[in-house]
Write an enzyme that holds these catalytic residues in place. Sequence first.
Site, mmCIF file in Angstrom:
data_model
loop_
_atom_site.group_PDB
_atom_site.id
_atom_site.type_symbol
_atom_site.label_atom_id
_atom_site.label_comp_id
_atom_site.label_asym_id
_atom_site.label_seq_id
_atom_site.Cartn_x
_atom_site.Cartn_y
_atom_site.Cartn_z
ATOM 1 N N GLU A 189 0.848 -1.197 0.000
ATOM 2 C CA GLU A 189 0.000 0.000 0.000
ATOM 3 C C GLU A 189 0.880 1.242 0.000
ATOM 4 O OE1 GLU A 189 -2.889 0.031 3.190
ATOM 5 O OE2 GLU A 189 -3.841 1.842 2.402
ATOM 6 N N ASN A 231 -12.442 -1.019 -0.946
ATOM 7 C CA ASN A 231 -11.766 -1.607 0.222
ATOM 8 C C ASN A 231 -12.481 -1.168 1.496
ATOM 9 O OD1 ASN A 231 -9.302 -2.665 1.826
ATOM 10 N ND2 ASN A 231 -9.452 -0.525 2.490
ATOM 11 N N GLU A 232 -12.738 -2.099 2.360
ATOM 12 C CA GLU A 232 -13.360 -1.793 3.658
ATOM 13 C C GLU A 232 -14.470 -0.753 3.479
ATOM 14 O OE1 GLU A 232 -10.389 -1.152 6.753
ATOM 15 O OE2 GLU A 232 -9.698 -3.214 6.541
ATOM 16 N N TYR A 275 -7.204 -8.480 11.773
ATOM 17 C CA TYR A 275 -5.870 -8.209 12.328
ATOM 18 C C TYR A 275 -5.780 -8.738 13.753
ATOM 19 C CZ TYR A 275 -4.617 -5.159 8.434
ATOM 20 O OH TYR A 275 -4.296 -4.679 7.192
ATOM 21 N N GLU A 288 -6.354 -9.100 3.989
ATOM 22 C CA GLU A 288 -5.570 -8.347 4.985
ATOM 23 C C GLU A 288 -5.578 -9.144 6.277
ATOM 24 O OE1 GLU A 288 -6.185 -4.107 5.593
ATOM 25 O OE2 GLU A 288 -6.617 -3.848 3.460
ATOM 26 N N GLN A 333 1.939 -5.970 5.955
ATOM 27 C CA GLN A 333 2.124 -5.716 4.541
ATOM 28 C C GLN A 333 3.538 -6.132 4.141
ATOM 29 O OE1 GLN A 333 0.991 -1.710 3.513
ATOM 30 N NE2 GLN A 333 -1.081 -1.927 4.338
HETATM 31 O O1 AHR Z 1 -3.148 -2.237 6.474
HETATM 32 C C1 AHR Z 1 -3.476 -1.006 7.013
HETATM 33 C C2 AHR Z 1 -4.942 -0.653 6.822
HETATM 34 O O2 AHR Z 1 -5.736 -1.553 7.537
HETATM 35 C C3 AHR Z 1 -5.482 -0.757 5.421
HETATM 36 O O3 AHR Z 1 -5.222 0.368 4.666
HETATM 37 C C4 AHR Z 1 -6.952 -0.904 5.663
HETATM 38 O O4 AHR Z 1 -7.610 -1.592 4.625
HETATM 39 C C5 AHR Z 1 -7.028 -1.606 6.999
HETATM 40 O O5 AHR Z 1 -7.918 -1.006 7.855
#
Ligand code: AHR
Length: 491
Positions: A25, A172-173, A239, A296, A345
């Site tokens: 990113e 995205n999201e 995450y 992600e 990432q």
């Molecule tokens: O990876 C960091 C961020 O986390 C990304 O930009 C987003 O899609 C997510 O919330």
Amino acid sequence: MSKIIVNKQDKKSTINKNIYGNFSEHLGRCIYNGIYVGEDSSIPNVNGMRTDVVEALRHIKLPVLRWPGGCFADEYHWKDGIGPKESRKRMVNTTWGGVVEDNSFGTHEFMEFCRQVGCEPYINGNVGSGTVQEMSEWVEYMTFDGESPMANLRRENGQDEPWKLKYICVGNESWGCGGNMRPEYYADLYRHYQTFLRNYGDNKLYKIAGGPSNDDYQWTDTLMKMAGKYMDALTLHYYTVPGNDWQHKGSATEFTQEDYYITLRKANFMDEIITKHAQIMDRYDPEHKVSLLVDEWGTWFDVEPGTNPGFLYQQNTMRDAMVAALSLNIFNRHSDRVAMANIAQLCNVLQAVVLTEGDKMVLTPTYHVFDLYKDHQDATLLGAFVEEGQAGEGENTIPMLSVSASEDKDGVVHVTAANLSATQSCPVELDLLGGQMGTVTGKILTGSMDAYNDFDTPNTVSIQPMEGITVENGQARFTLPACSVVEITLA
Ligand code: AHR
């Protein structure tokens, strides 16, 4: 003594190599400094791409790379990143650190990076601040072979042949940074946008809808119900954040044993959420035409002290390696539905596989897990039964072992196992049903839970040959040290 019993006759799904994918990113030093240094840099590069990073990624056979975001994707306008560099638009990266984005890394550069690495591109389109026309024209620009305004523009910019592009995601999201939408609204937008993503010539797009966050099962249900038949896949973002809130996520390197087990317990939650999202998908799509892409995932800690909070730079320890080992085993075991995963990432951001500083590069413990696991790519998942103890304490008790097994195209069996205990070694007896054990070899990654590689000491944590494997009466025996990840090969 723990037991792992692998059944060579119990052949399950193919482990899609894209489970070993990554994510890049325009965030912090992921693209600039991490991937791209420009042709005039004194850092060795080919067409501006760092040679050390390209070689490292080729070594782990990186199969697919997602770009340009993340949240950044929904403020990215691709036409700003094409044409002569000196006339490319300069903008402010409002999401990540408020820094100037000079657009010197755009579509041509991303495709060049993928070419050098030998991976497939995965483009994330802009729904949040873009238009149907803009996304449609991007596909035309990249993939149309004939005479058209966008294909001609691509040729003017030096790329005669269209690129091959398969993977494209619509937004995205969209439930968050991509527009704070409700699932019903996004489902309609998805149907609309994907209509204008055309297949040109023999380029066939694989259309991806922006899926849920964590355990938001309502999002998955609504999207499958309203738009399931228009997609090849939907995404899932999850995450691992050990702290109780986003202001106190915890340090990447300084943590207690309790923090270690909290982290692994939270990482293990991935298994439950994939299972439950997959159950919802089964209701609408029993034939498994729609895949789940975990595009992600990874650890998210407080940024390294003294670094820009908007850059999300964190170190990476053996704890991260255990999260990677555990997560990749989970994805392998769910490969009947999970067709791709992209750790967040690639470089210098969150759970990165490589870190760079000037001309130096470090391979993180997480990188080494991807190296240990690469034999699973496109192999056949085998049934595996595990009898084990537990690690951790109280509500942070987790199974001690994480395991998956596969058979590659040459009939060789690969077993990856992690001993998640921070303190206790684990003697293991490995049985292979339905086949000959043959020659047994192993590779191991181990260290204390907070061990990491730094620019001055880049090899504190590295893969070593595994000693002490014995084979008797068709059974292999070995000991997994505390906090270790192994690949055992039965050839
Ligand atoms: O990876 C960091 C961020 O986390 C990304 O930009 C987003 O899609 C997510 O919330």
